[in-house]
Motif scaffolding. Structure first.
Motif, PDB file in Angstrom:
ATOM      1  N   GLY A 151     -16.820  15.896  10.366  1.00 42.82           N
ATOM      2  CA  GLY A 151     -17.216  14.957   9.416  1.00 42.82           C
ATOM      3  C   GLY A 151     -17.744  15.533   8.017  1.00 42.82           C
ATOM      4  N   VAL A 152     -17.102  14.639   7.028  1.00 44.51           N
ATOM      5  CA  VAL A 152     -17.362  14.958   5.930  1.00 44.51           C
ATOM      6  C   VAL A 152     -18.265  13.846   5.048  1.00 44.51           C
ATOM      7  CG1 VAL A 152     -16.350  15.351   3.514  1.00 44.51           C
ATOM      8  CG2 VAL A 152     -15.034  16.480   5.723  1.00 44.51           C
ATOM      9  N   ILE A 153     -19.542  14.015   4.695  1.00 46.17           N
ATOM     10  CA  ILE A 153     -20.384  13.268   3.934  1.00 46.17           C
ATOM     11  C   ILE A 153     -20.608  13.540   2.403  1.00 46.17           C
ATOM     12  CG2 ILE A 153     -22.641  11.969   4.064  1.00 46.17           C
ATOM     13  CD1 ILE A 153     -22.546  12.692   7.326  1.00 46.17           C
ATOM     14  N   THR A 154     -20.165  12.820   1.787  1.00 46.56           N
ATOM     15  CA  THR A 154     -20.283  13.275   0.148  1.00 46.56           C
ATOM     16  C   THR A 154     -21.032  12.495  -0.647  1.00 46.56           C
ATOM     17  OG1 THR A 154     -18.074  12.103  -0.411  1.00 46.56           O
ATOM     18  CG2 THR A 154     -18.250  14.310   0.467  1.00 46.56           C
ATOM     19  N   PRO A 155     -21.613  12.696  -1.755  1.00 41.30           N
ATOM     20  CA  PRO A 155     -22.454  11.936  -2.819  1.00 41.30           C
ATOM     21  C   PRO A 155     -21.381  11.202  -3.710  1.00 41.30           C
ATOM     22  CG  PRO A 155     -22.405  14.266  -3.685  1.00 41.30           C
ATOM     23  CD  PRO A 155     -21.411  14.460  -2.190  1.00 41.30           C
ATOM     24  N   TRP A 156     -22.223  10.551  -4.547  1.00 47.01           N
ATOM     25  CA  TRP A 156     -21.417   9.797  -5.628  1.00 47.01           C
ATOM     26  C   TRP A 156     -21.317  10.554  -6.966  1.00 47.01           C
ATOM     27  CZ3 TRP A 156     -25.074  10.055  -9.296  1.00 47.01           C
ATOM     28  CH2 TRP A 156     -26.416   9.872  -9.001  1.00 47.01           C
ATOM     29  N   GLY A 228     -18.169  19.351  13.757  1.00 44.68           N
ATOM     30  CA  GLY A 228     -18.732  20.082  12.510  1.00 44.68           C
ATOM     31  C   GLY A 228     -19.039  18.815  11.330  1.00 44.68           C
ATOM     32  N   ILE A 229     -20.323  19.139  10.925  1.00 41.99           N
ATOM     33  CA  ILE A 229     -20.555  18.143   9.601  1.00 41.99           C
ATOM     34  C   ILE A 229     -20.806  18.846   8.443  1.00 41.99           C
ATOM     35  CG2 ILE A 229     -22.077  16.278   9.082  1.00 41.99           C
ATOM     36  CD1 ILE A 229     -23.102  16.173  11.945  1.00 41.99           C
ATOM     37  N   THR A 230     -19.983  18.506   7.474  1.00 37.57           N
ATOM     38  CA  THR A 230     -20.463  19.121   6.017  1.00 37.57           C
ATOM     39  C   THR A 230     -20.911  18.184   5.175  1.00 37.57           C
ATOM     40  OG1 THR A 230     -19.616  20.434   4.073  1.00 37.57           O
ATOM     41  CG2 THR A 230     -17.987  18.963   5.320  1.00 37.57           C
ATOM     42  N   PHE A 231     -22.001  18.461   4.765  1.00 38.41           N
ATOM     43  CA  PHE A 231     -22.809  17.401   3.730  1.00 38.41           C
ATOM     44  C   PHE A 231     -23.360  17.697   2.513  1.00 38.41           C
ATOM     45  CE2 PHE A 231     -27.072  15.840   2.455  1.00 38.41           C
ATOM     46  CZ  PHE A 231     -26.923  14.474   2.338  1.00 38.41           C
ATOM     47  N   THR A 232     -23.133  16.988   1.507  1.00 36.44           N
ATOM     48  CA  THR A 232     -23.745  17.243   0.112  1.00 36.44           C
ATOM     49  C   THR A 232     -24.702  15.912  -0.184  1.00 36.44           C
ATOM     50  OG1 THR A 232     -22.267  18.769  -0.650  1.00 36.44           O
ATOM     51  CG2 THR A 232     -23.475  17.658  -2.298  1.00 36.44           C
ATOM     52  N   GLY A 233     -25.925  16.205  -0.736  1.00 36.22           N
ATOM     53  CA  GLY A 233     -26.820  14.929  -0.814  1.00 36.22           C
ATOM     54  C   GLY A 233     -28.196  15.555  -1.030  1.00 36.22           C
ATOM     55  N   SER A 234     -29.129  14.804  -0.996  1.00 33.74           N
ATOM     56  CA  SER A 234     -30.447  14.832  -1.058  1.00 33.74           C
ATOM     57  C   SER A 234     -30.909  15.775   0.118  1.00 33.74           C
ATOM     58  CB  SER A 234     -31.151  13.538  -1.046  1.00 33.74           C
ATOM     59  OG  SER A 234     -31.308  12.903  -0.035  1.00 33.74           O
ATOM     60  N   ASP A 235     -32.049  16.527  -0.191  1.00 33.44           N
ATOM     61  CA  ASP A 235     -32.756  17.465   0.862  1.00 33.44           C
ATOM     62  C   ASP A 235     -33.313  16.636   1.912  1.00 33.44           C
ATOM     63  OD1 ASP A 235     -34.621  16.705  -1.248  1.00 33.44           O
ATOM     64  OD2 ASP A 235     -35.908  17.848  -0.275  1.00 33.44           O
ATOM     65  N   LYS A 239     -31.706  17.072   5.586  1.00 39.03           N
ATOM     66  CA  LYS A 239     -32.524  17.636   6.921  1.00 39.03           C
ATOM     67  C   LYS A 239     -32.276  16.860   8.122  1.00 39.03           C
ATOM     68  CE  LYS A 239     -36.175  19.418   4.047  1.00 39.03           C
ATOM     69  NZ  LYS A 239     -37.800  19.419   3.495  1.00 39.03           N
ATOM     70  N   ARG A 240     -32.192  15.498   8.044  1.00 36.56           N
ATOM     71  CA  ARG A 240     -31.999  14.750   9.032  1.00 36.56           C
ATOM     72  C   ARG A 240     -30.421  15.285   9.478  1.00 36.56           C
ATOM     73  NH1 ARG A 240     -33.706  10.325   5.936  1.00 36.56           N
ATOM     74  NH2 ARG A 240     -31.722   9.147   5.938  1.00 36.56           N
ATOM     75  N   VAL A 241     -29.409  15.523   8.772  1.00 36.57           N
ATOM     76  CA  VAL A 241     -27.995  15.771   9.147  1.00 36.57           C
ATOM     77  C   VAL A 241     -28.326  17.167  10.171  1.00 36.57           C
ATOM     78  CG1 VAL A 241     -25.824  16.751   8.516  1.00 36.57           C
ATOM     79  CG2 VAL A 241     -26.965  14.642   7.235  1.00 36.57           C
ATOM     80  N   GLY A 242     -29.239  18.054   9.590  1.00 32.88           N
ATOM     81  CA  GLY A 242     -29.171  19.181  10.432  1.00 32.88           C
ATOM     82  C   GLY A 242     -29.911  18.925  11.704  1.00 32.88           C
ATOM     83  N   LEU A 243     -31.032  18.407  11.503  1.00 28.85           N
ATOM     84  CA  LEU A 243     -31.557  18.012  12.874  1.00 28.85           C
ATOM     85  C   LEU A 243     -30.865  17.581  13.915  1.00 28.85           C
ATOM     86  CD1 LEU A 243     -35.267  17.292  11.550  1.00 28.85           C
ATOM     87  CD2 LEU A 243     -34.541  19.096  12.645  1.00 28.85           C
ATOM     88  N   GLY A 244     -30.029  16.429  13.426  1.00 25.79           N
ATOM     89  CA  GLY A 244     -29.389  15.721  14.388  1.00 25.79           C
ATOM     90  C   GLY A 244     -27.993  16.490  14.895  1.00 25.79           C
ATOM     91  N   ALA A 245     -27.604  17.347  14.114  1.00 30.88           N
ATOM     92  CA  ALA A 245     -26.327  18.295  14.493  1.00 30.88           C
ATOM     93  C   ALA A 245     -26.767  19.161  15.308  1.00 30.88           C
ATOM     94  CB  ALA A 245     -25.560  18.796  13.286  1.00 30.88           C
ATOM     95  N   LEU A 246     -28.028  19.775  15.200  1.00 30.53           N
ATOM     96  CA  LEU A 246     -28.694  20.717  16.065  1.00 30.53           C
ATOM     97  C   LEU A 246     -28.989  20.267  17.260  1.00 30.53           C
ATOM     98  CD1 LEU A 246     -29.820  23.902  16.389  1.00 30.53           C
ATOM     99  CD2 LEU A 246     -31.963  22.955  15.288  1.00 30.53           C
ATOM    100  N   ALA A 247     -29.320  18.966  17.604  1.00 26.92           N
ATOM    101  CA  ALA A 247     -29.976  18.631  18.739  1.00 26.92           C
ATOM    102  C   ALA A 247     -28.655  18.451  19.734  1.00 26.92           C
ATOM    103  CB  ALA A 247     -30.411  17.101  18.390  1.00 26.92           C
ATOM    104  N   ARG A 248     -27.554  18.143  19.109  1.00 29.69           N
ATOM    105  CA  ARG A 248     -26.309  18.101  20.228  1.00 29.69           C
ATOM    106  C   ARG A 248     -25.320  19.167  20.119  1.00 29.69           C
ATOM    107  NH1 ARG A 248     -21.698  16.198  17.627  1.00 29.69           N
ATOM    108  NH2 ARG A 248     -21.583  15.312  15.659  1.00 29.69           N
TER     109      ARG A 248
END
Length: 488
Positions: A151-156, A228-235, A239-248
């Motif tokens: 999953g690719v999540i990117t900023p503007w 896998g999730i790769t994210f660029t954006g606000s801290d 952190k929500r991305v990291g916690l959610g990914a870690l949980a599963r």
């Protein structure tokens, strides 16, 4: 040459086809230089649309991973060629949708082309090592295998370069992709994905789903079919991305905020330092994670530096990024403008001295855009909000120090550690800076913003998940190591 594009509705790209969202809802994408102009309409997708994309990616990955890496690289060469043919059109769309100047948009699009060609070549590199075994009859080696669906999540703020530097390595290493761009620049993202479609990638290898972060972004975080999730954006979101990914148990990679300092030593070339501070802090309207935000200057040269800096800032032309004379465009959205103005108000309220700018610009035809003056504060202390929090706007905070040791302490006195630079002619000062500064990107006599595509990129502290993007370092995230022991 500016290529004017039609206003239309851009669909999701799922399993090799352009399809409307199940919600039958769209969002307008607005030109921040002129809010009366609609650049296009993008899908406001729901979870069912995401599920469809993940299913397509999961199915396609079974075949895609079996292609040789050089064969996957050949597809990236074709994407690069398609993007190159449409460079002017996509750059113009980026400027109209995000606000950065047309030359900057062309440069970013060209960078995307170069990234694609770089990772196309990565398909020819080794993916493992032979390791001696204690068993003389055995053969032991490592290889690398793809994660699966990424999953690719990117900023503007970089709607071409950031998606490509995530998607290209994901693909060449054998993964398939579900891409959720920022809704504010989803028209640009759709045009980039059109280049992947034109290159003839197999159905389901790359999928685009647009929609709110609360729905599609959160859906990617939670989806059991995404490995896998790769994210660029606000801290905060990271952190929500990291916690959610870690949980599963999903692998994740985060590139988040910065509060990047430039240190101007007493022996610095002041003209060079001013040029780099203005470029690093104010280009793209300060909307870069590596943008210069804090300017820490030794007292011996403070007044001379400030005078040169203000003279340079006062010359900057503000306006529509498509105009040839424009040096700095608008904030990317009304909400971003509001955020920047609120930080300026906090700076004044907390006792910093506003020495230039700080106003919303509404005269000379700018009233329909989200324009703010480049802003310079002085008498800033390290505990002030404007010295601690990421503003993501054209705001420079001047901090006077007596010694380089003080400068290093102040530079490190934030939760972020993305990039930092120093201007000095003294080799000892350079080496001390390299050793002492807590940042993933360290630049000497150069602006804080920018990194070459073949070099690892990422931050320390709360700027990242301590992983690295770009260059050969990308393989570490997009693959897993498999150790193989063979005995006849």
């Amino acid at each position: 040459m500016i290529v004017k594009t039609e206003v239309k509705t851009y669909l999701n790209y799922v399993n090799g086809s352009w399809i409307p969202a199940s919600t039958n809802q769209v969002d307008p994408s607005m030109n921040p230089a002129n809010k009366r102009e609609i650049v296009g309409y993008v899908q406001k997708s729901g979870r069912d649309d995401l599920d469809q994309a993940v299913a397509a990616a999961k199915q396609a990955q079974q075949t895609w991973r079996k292609l040789s890496a050089p064969a996957r690289g050949e597809y990236l060469y074709k994407v690069a060629n398609a993007l190159e043919k449409r460079l002017d059109e996509i750059a113009e769309t980026m400027t109209r949708e995000m606000g950065k100047t047309y030359p900057e948009a062309k440069g970013e699009t060209a960078r995307g082309i170069a990234i694609l060609r770089y990772y196309a070549g990565e398909g020819m590199r080794k993916v493992g090592d032979v390791i001696p075994s204690t068993d003389s009859e055995a053969f032991m080696f490592t290889t690398r295998v793809p994660l699966g669906v990424v999953g690719v999540i990117t900023p503007w703020n970089f709607p071409v370069a950031i998606p490509i530097w995530k998607i290209a390595p994901a693909l060449v290493y054998g993964n398939t992709v579900v891409f959720k761009p920022a809704q504010e620049t989803a028209v640009t993202a759709a045009k980039v994905i059109e280049c992947f479609a034109e290159a003839g990638l197999p159905s389901g290898v790359v999928n685009l789903v647009t929609g709110p972060g609360s729905v599609i972004g959160q859906g990617i975080i939670d989806h059991p079919g995404i490995n896998g999730i790769t994210f660029t954006g606000s801290d905060e979101v990271g952190k929500r991305v990291g916690l959610g990914a870690l949980a599963r148990g999903a692998k994740y990679q985060l590139e988040m905020g910065g509060k990047n300092p430039v240190i101007v030593a007493a022996d610095a070339d002041l003209d060079l330092a001013v040029e780099a501070t203005v470029s690093g802090g104010l280009r793209s309207t300060g909307q870069k994670c590596t943008a210069t935000s804090r300017v820490i200057v030794q007292s011996e040269v403070y007044d001379a530096f400030k005078e040169k800096l203000l003279a340079k800032v006062q010359q900057l032309q503000i306006g529509d990024g498509l105009h040839d004379t424009t040096w700095m465009g608008p904030c990317a959205s009304e909400s971003q403008l509001t955020t920047v103005l609120s930080y300026i108000e906090k700076g004044i309220a907390e006792g910093a001295t506003l020495v230039y700018g700080g106003r919303r610009l509404t005269e000379n035809g700018l009233e329909q855009g989200f324009y703010v003056e480049p802003t310079v504060f002085e008498n800033v202390t390290s505990d002030m909000t404007i010295a601690q929090e990421e503003i993501f706007g054209p705001v420079l905070a001047l901090i006077k120090v007596d010694t380089l040791e003080q400068a290093f302490d102040i530079a490190n006195d934030v939760k972020f550690g993305l990039s930092a630079s120093i201007f000095t002619k003294n080799i000892g000062s350079m080496l001390s800076f390299i050793n002492e500064i807590e940042a993933g990107l360290v630049r000497i006599n150069a602006e804080s913003a920018g990194v070459e595509l073949q070099a690892p990129f990422g931050g320390m502290k709360q700027s990242s998940s301590h992983s690295r993007e770009q260059g050969q370092a990308a393989i570490e995230f997009y693959t897993s190591i498999k150790t193989v022991f063979v005995k006849p």
